[in-house]
Design an enzyme around this catalytic site. Structure first.
Site, short mmCIF file in Angstrom:
data_model
loop_
_atom_site.label_atom_id
_atom_site.label_comp_id
_atom_site.label_asym_id
_atom_site.label_seq_id
_atom_site.Cartn_x
_atom_site.Cartn_y
_atom_site.Cartn_z
N LYS A 1 3.96 -4.84 8.19
CA LYS A 1 4.31 -5.60 9.39
C LYS A 1 3.09 -6.36 9.90
O LYS A 1 1.95 -5.96 9.62
CB LYS A 1 4.76 -4.63 10.50
CG LYS A 1 6.10 -3.96 10.26
CD LYS A 1 6.40 -3.00 11.41
CE LYS A 1 7.72 -2.27 11.18
NZ LYS A 1 8.89 -3.12 11.36
N ARG B 1 17.17 2.59 6.71
CA ARG B 1 18.48 2.76 6.05
C ARG B 1 18.39 3.70 4.85
O ARG B 1 19.38 4.31 4.48
CB ARG B 1 19.05 1.39 5.66
CG ARG B 1 18.24 0.62 4.69
CD ARG B 1 18.54 -0.88 4.71
NE ARG B 1 18.02 -1.52 5.90
CZ ARG B 1 18.16 -2.81 6.19
NH1 ARG B 1 18.82 -3.61 5.35
NH2 ARG B 1 17.65 -3.32 7.28
#
Length: 486
Positions: free
Chosen positions: A259, A333
């Site tokens: 990130k 996920r």
């Protein structure tokens, strides 16, 4: 200190109307409060305050706060009960003014809804300052002259539940590691005889063949933990449970798909799903709700290292499906895929998962509401009705096959962990991915990325991690415990 509410008049020029507690106090001071309010400027608008000193010896400082119109009720445009929201916001601002005066105790006008007033007081005063030497004075809110003590206490418990989630999310990632998170929740639940907490180590996770979860965890020096909570509140311990699943990434660097550094510190709250569902169970236990709840939280860090997932790697989930990891920052996920497979082993009445899953959810709804993707209109109705009461809103999002095709069309594996059209419908493709690990007919996925933190949008929460939608999950569980249909 004393916080009193006052309603706006129906007509703009008319005299403002006190609550019953305000009326009683005004009589106690021989009408001085009404007199002072009438001479010190225009009528109080919603959420605005006036403070008076020396009116009564028991209350050296009295804050009067505007509640807006009386009996506003449910606003269909806003999807919430306006009276309750107005009370929460007004009481919070009043209590903070008492705190600024360094008065250690405040009595709060129930304003016709003691639960909402308690929520406003307890949520409004909360601040994470564990690690600061200079702390704000602690203020203890209590109910002012009212028989509504049961409703007040319920509000305190609801708010403390959300504050627990806020505490966990706000704490630095070196203070809340996977094991420390699990131990903190275990300690909160220790006093309840009908709760069992299992802190599952890495060897158990491996034995369960949770390859997707382990692939995320292996990049960090912190070992993963699978936290499993069983709350047996139903008279029949064999009743089908409500299963809550929460994403527990205690720090998310993005892994190899790193990130940007700006704002990365906020990723200490990427375990917001686990924080809210575990806090909801702590609250359900404190309220002694008559239903069984199981909480599942896969906890780990997502870090870049020589052992970390690489873009293009293929991993195998608990149900045997293979997943191509095209972006290591779509890691939530992967954890949830394995936890959802495991959730199916409990003959669940409903499975509800919560996760700070996608930046796309924040783009879509901002901080106004939690996005809900569900295969069950029954479940959606319960969640929606709960959120109208709590003011912590939900909004239904699509689970179309249109999105499923974008994650199943994958060169190397059964599924890709990102949609093939990159940024298009990112929250929807993430939900479609999760749906590939669900066979239960009542399942909901709550994407809470947009409601993770608060700047100034929710007036009764200070700036910082929000702990949303803990109260909605609690209210939902409470409604489910009363719902004998299905």
């Amino acid at each position: 200190g004393l916080v009193l509410g006052i309603y706006s008049s129906e007509k703009d020029e008319g005299a403002a109307q006190f609550t019953s507690a305000g009326d009683a106090f005004d009589r106690l001071v021989s009408g001085k409060l009404r007199e002072l309010l009438s001479v010190c400027g225009p009528p109080l608008k919603k959420g605005k305050t006036r403070i008076f000193h020396g009116l009564h010896q028991d209350f050296p400082s009295v804050v009067v706060v505007g509640l807006g119109k009386k009996n506003a009720g449910v606003n269909d445009q806003e999807n919430w009960n306006e009276d309750k929201e107005n009370i929460r916001a007004a009481v919070a601002v009043g209590c903070r003014q008492i705190q600024d005066l360094e008065i250690p105790c405040v009595e709060v006008d129930p304003c016709g809804d003691a639960q909402a007033a308690a929520e406003g007081a307890v949520l409004g005063l909360h601040e994470y300052n564990e690690l600061k030497q200079k702390k704000k004075p602690v203020v203890t809110p209590q109910l002012h002259a009212s028989a509504e003590s049961e409703a007040w206490q319920k509000g305190v418990i609801y708010a403390e539940g959300q504050n627990l989630a806020r505490y966990l999310m706000e704490a630095p990632a070196n203070y809340i590691t996977p094991i420390k998170f699990a131990e903190h929740i275990e300690q909160k639940l220790r006093s309840f005889s009908n709760v069992n907490v299992h802190i599952r180590p890495e060897s158990w996770i491996a034995a369960q063949q949770m390859g997707a979860f382990l692939s995320v965890a292996k990049g960090s020096a912190e070992p993963p933990i699978f936290l499993e909570i069983h709350y047996l509140g139903s008279a029949n311990t064999n009743d089908s449970p409500l299963v809550f699943v929460g994403k527990g990434v205690t720090f998310d660097s993005g892994g190899i798909s790193l990130k940007p550094s700006s704002g990365m510190d906020a990723m200490r709250a990427d375990m917001g799903g686990a924080a809210t569902v575990c806090s909801a169970i702590v609250t359900a236990a404190a309220l002694n709700l008559p239903l069984n709840i199981i909480g599942l939280a896969p906890l780990c860090e997502n870090m870049p290292s020589g052992k970390a997932n690489k873009p293009g790697d293929v991993v195998r989930a608990k149900n045997g499906k293979t997943i191509q990891v095209d972006n290591t920052d779509a890691e939530g996920r992967l954890l949830l895929a394995d936890a959802l497979c495991y959730a199916h082993s409990f003959n669940a009445r409903a499975i509800v998962n919560a996760a700070t899953l996608t930046g796309a959810m924040d783009v879509a709804l901002g901080s106004a509401a939690t996005g809900v993707f569900t295969n069950s209109s029954w479940l959606w109705t319960h969640l929606y009705e709960a959120s109208v009461l709590t003011g912590d809103r939900v909004w239904r999002m699509p689970l179309f096959d249109h999105y499923t095709k974008q994650v199943t069309d994958c060169p190397l594996a059964d599924l890709s962990n990102i949609g093939k059209y990159s940024r298009a419908g990112g929250a929807c493709t993430a939900a479609a991915f999760l749906k590939e690990f669900v066979t239960a007919s009542h399942w909901a996925h709550l994407d809470i990325a947009g409601v993770m933190s608060n700047k100034d949008e929710v007036p009764y929460l200070r700036k910082g991690m929000a702990g949303r939608p803990t109260r909605t999950l609690v209210e939902f569980a409470a409604r489910l415990s009363q719902d004998s249909h299905n």
